[in-house]
Every structure is written in C-alpha cells, then in structure tokens.
Design a protein around this motif. Structure first.
Motif, mmCIF file in Angstrom:
data_model
loop_
_atom_site.group_PDB
_atom_site.id
_atom_site.type_symbol
_atom_site.label_atom_id
_atom_site.label_comp_id
_atom_site.label_asym_id
_atom_site.label_seq_id
_atom_site.Cartn_x
_atom_site.Cartn_y
_atom_site.Cartn_z
ATOM 1 N N GLU A 1 47.424 81.154 49.843
ATOM 2 C CA GLU A 1 47.083 79.737 49.999
ATOM 3 C C GLU A 1 47.789 79.132 51.205
ATOM 4 O O GLU A 1 48.055 77.943 51.251
ATOM 5 N N CYS A 2 48.160 79.967 52.153
ATOM 6 C CA CYS A 2 48.879 79.581 53.374
ATOM 7 C C CYS A 2 50.298 79.085 53.106
ATOM 8 O O CYS A 2 50.951 78.534 53.991
ATOM 9 N N VAL A 3 50.808 79.281 51.876
ATOM 10 C CA VAL A 3 52.185 78.898 51.549
ATOM 11 C C VAL A 3 53.126 79.684 52.462
ATOM 12 O O VAL A 3 52.968 80.878 52.658
ATOM 13 N N GLY A 4 54.072 78.969 53.043
ATOM 14 C CA GLY A 4 55.011 79.582 53.976
ATOM 15 C C GLY A 4 54.522 79.568 55.408
ATOM 16 O O GLY A 4 55.269 79.906 56.318
ATOM 17 N N PHE A 5 53.273 79.187 55.606
ATOM 18 C CA PHE A 5 52.685 79.094 56.943
ATOM 19 C C PHE A 5 52.256 77.661 57.274
ATOM 20 O O PHE A 5 52.540 77.156 58.339
ATOM 21 N N HIS A 6 51.525 77.045 56.345
ATOM 22 C CA HIS A 6 50.931 75.724 56.575
ATOM 23 C C HIS A 6 51.064 74.872 55.319
ATOM 24 O O HIS A 6 51.333 75.380 54.240
ATOM 25 N N GLU A 7 50.827 73.579 55.475
ATOM 26 C CA GLU A 7 50.919 72.642 54.357
ATOM 27 C C GLU A 7 49.746 72.747 53.391
ATOM 28 O O GLU A 7 49.851 72.340 52.239
ATOM 29 N N GLU A 8 48.613 73.269 53.877
ATOM 30 C CA GLU A 8 47.419 73.401 53.044
ATOM 31 C C GLU A 8 46.667 74.658 53.453
ATOM 32 O O GLU A 8 46.848 75.149 54.570
ATOM 33 N N PRO A 9 45.820 75.183 52.563
ATOM 34 C CA PRO A 9 45.016 76.358 52.923
ATOM 35 C C PRO A 9 44.130 76.041 54.131
ATOM 36 O O PRO A 9 43.330 75.104 54.106
ATOM 37 N N VAL B 1 37.506 77.001 47.789
ATOM 38 C CA VAL B 1 38.043 76.217 46.674
ATOM 39 C C VAL B 1 39.047 77.047 45.871
ATOM 40 O O VAL B 1 39.110 78.270 45.999
ATOM 41 N N ASP B 2 39.822 76.367 45.024
ATOM 42 C CA ASP B 2 40.777 77.045 44.151
ATOM 43 C C ASP B 2 40.053 77.997 43.211
ATOM 44 O O ASP B 2 39.020 77.652 42.641
ATOM 45 N N ASP B 3 40.619 79.182 43.050
ATOM 46 C CA ASP B 3 40.107 80.152 42.086
ATOM 47 C C ASP B 3 40.843 79.913 40.771
ATOM 48 O O ASP B 3 42.003 80.269 40.635
ATOM 49 N N GLU B 4 40.170 79.291 39.839
ATOM 50 C CA GLU B 4 40.802 78.926 38.569
ATOM 51 C C GLU B 4 41.166 80.135 37.717
ATOM 52 O O GLU B 4 41.932 80.021 36.767
ATOM 53 N N ASP B 5 40.648 81.317 38.080
ATOM 54 C CA ASP B 5 40.962 82.526 37.321
ATOM 55 C C ASP B 5 42.263 83.189 37.778
ATOM 56 O O ASP B 5 42.774 84.078 37.099
ATOM 57 N N ILE B 6 42.771 82.789 38.934
ATOM 58 C CA ILE B 6 43.994 83.385 39.472
ATOM 59 C C ILE B 6 45.011 82.273 39.718
ATOM 60 O O ILE B 6 44.854 81.469 40.632
ATOM 61 N N ARG B 7 46.041 82.247 38.887
ATOM 62 C CA ARG B 7 47.091 81.225 38.980
ATOM 63 C C ARG B 7 48.389 81.881 39.415
ATOM 64 O O ARG B 7 48.846 82.842 38.789
ATOM 65 N N GLU B 8 48.990 81.383 40.496
ATOM 66 C CA GLU B 8 50.268 81.896 40.979
ATOM 67 C C GLU B 8 51.170 80.715 41.318
ATOM 68 O O GLU B 8 50.702 79.696 41.825
ATOM 69 N N THR B 9 52.451 80.884 41.079
ATOM 70 C CA THR B 9 53.408 79.835 41.411
ATOM 71 C C THR B 9 53.709 79.879 42.906
ATOM 72 O O THR B 9 53.418 80.863 43.593
ATOM 73 N N GLU B 10 54.339 78.837 43.397
ATOM 74 C CA GLU B 10 54.739 78.814 44.805
ATOM 75 C C GLU B 10 55.696 79.971 45.103
ATOM 76 O O GLU B 10 55.616 80.607 46.155
ATOM 77 N N GLU B 11 56.574 80.268 44.155
ATOM 78 C CA GLU B 11 57.510 81.384 44.336
ATOM 79 C C GLU B 11 56.767 82.717 44.439
ATOM 80 O O GLU B 11 57.125 83.574 45.246
ATOM 81 N N GLU B 12 55.752 82.905 43.610
ATOM 82 C CA GLU B 12 54.964 84.137 43.666
ATOM 83 C C GLU B 12 54.223 84.246 44.997
ATOM 84 O O GLU B 12 54.142 85.329 45.591
ATOM 85 N N LEU B 13 53.682 83.129 45.466
ATOM 86 C CA LEU B 13 52.959 83.129 46.738
ATOM 87 C C LEU B 13 53.897 83.422 47.900
ATOM 88 O O LEU B 13 53.557 84.187 48.805
ATOM 89 N N LEU B 14 55.102 82.846 47.872
ATOM 90 C CA LEU B 14 56.091 83.123 48.922
ATOM 91 C C LEU B 14 56.529 84.589 48.893
ATOM 92 O O LEU B 14 56.700 85.213 49.940
ATOM 93 N N ALA B 15 56.693 85.136 47.694
ATOM 94 C CA ALA B 15 57.074 86.543 47.565
ATOM 95 C C ALA B 15 55.960 87.440 48.116
ATOM 96 O O ALA B 15 56.238 88.440 48.785
ATOM 97 N N LYS B 16 54.715 87.082 47.873
ATOM 98 C CA LYS B 16 53.588 87.850 48.393
ATOM 99 C C LYS B 16 53.570 87.773 49.921
ATOM 100 O O LYS B 16 53.370 88.787 50.598
ATOM 101 N N LYS B 17 53.809 86.588 50.457
ATOM 102 C CA LYS B 17 53.879 86.412 51.912
ATOM 103 C C LYS B 17 54.981 87.293 52.493
ATOM 104 O O LYS B 17 54.771 88.014 53.469
ATOM 105 N N ASP B 18 56.171 87.235 51.898
ATOM 106 C CA ASP B 18 57.299 88.029 52.389
ATOM 107 C C ASP B 18 57.008 89.526 52.295
ATOM 108 O O ASP B 18 57.399 90.293 53.175
#
Length: 116
Positions: free
Chosen positions: A74-82, A94-111
């Motif tokens: 969702e561009c977390v760690g890169f931009h303010e919005e997708p 649009v948001d995929d309501e079937d896949i929910r991830e926290t900001e921490e999970e998204l940052l970990a995926k980015k890293d």
C-alpha cells in the motif's frame, strides 16, 4: 490490506510505473518476486514459505492489470497513500477487503523486499 484492481480497469497502465514494489503487472503477464526488489534466488517469504524469487509465477488476472498481494505494501514506507489509487483515472484501485495487514506488517514486507 492490499490493493486490488477491479474489472472496471481500462488497461491504461498509469498505475504500473507508480508502484515502488513493482507489484503491478499487465493482465496475462507472469510475475516474479525479484522484479523491482532486492530479492534474488531462494528466499523465505514473510508467510514462512520458501520461494524462488527469480521464478515466473502465474498471472493473477488475464484480462486487466493486477496487483500481486504478496508484493503490495500500500506504498507504506514510500508514500502517504497508495500511488496506484492516486493516479487511476477510473478509481479501480481499491482496498482488498479479503487481505488485512497492519502498518507494521506492511513495513516488514517492504523491508523484506528492499534490502538496504
């Protein structure tokens, strides 16, 4: 959550170059974890699965552009919005309501994908 591209996509391609993870592909195109990331060879995914980052994977969609959920942050760690949603002329990213991830999970995926 990840972002999805709905079937209202007009295949303009505006979203593809905006993705910092190279998670967006043209319909019918195969994808790789190594595309646009630091990943190469055999890797252990955040899900615990082993994968060859350089292997081709089946397209998520055959007809319209698509986003690989396991590469989308969702561009977390890169931009303010997708960025895909920001540039889409028909609002089909649009948001995929079937896949929910926290900001921490998204940052970990980015890293995971972008080693410094």
């Amino acid at each position: 959550m990840a972002i999805i591209i709905t079937d209202e996509c007009i295949n303009c391609g505006a979203c593809e170059p905006e993705c910092p993870n190279n998670a967006i592909y043209e319909g019918g195109a195969e994808w790789r974890y190594s595309d646009g990331t630091s990943l190469t060879g055999m890797v252990k995914l955040p899900t615990g699965e082993d994968a060859d980052a350089d292997s081709d994977n089946e397209p998520v969609d055959m007809d319209v552009y698509y986003i690989v959920p396991s590469k989308c942050t969702e561009c977390v760690g890169f931009h303010e919005e997708p960025q895909c949603a920001a540039v889409c002329p028909v609002d089909c990213c649009v948001d995929d309501e079937d896949i929910r991830e926290t900001e921490e999970e998204l940052l970990a995926k980015k890293d995971f994908m972008h080693l410094d």
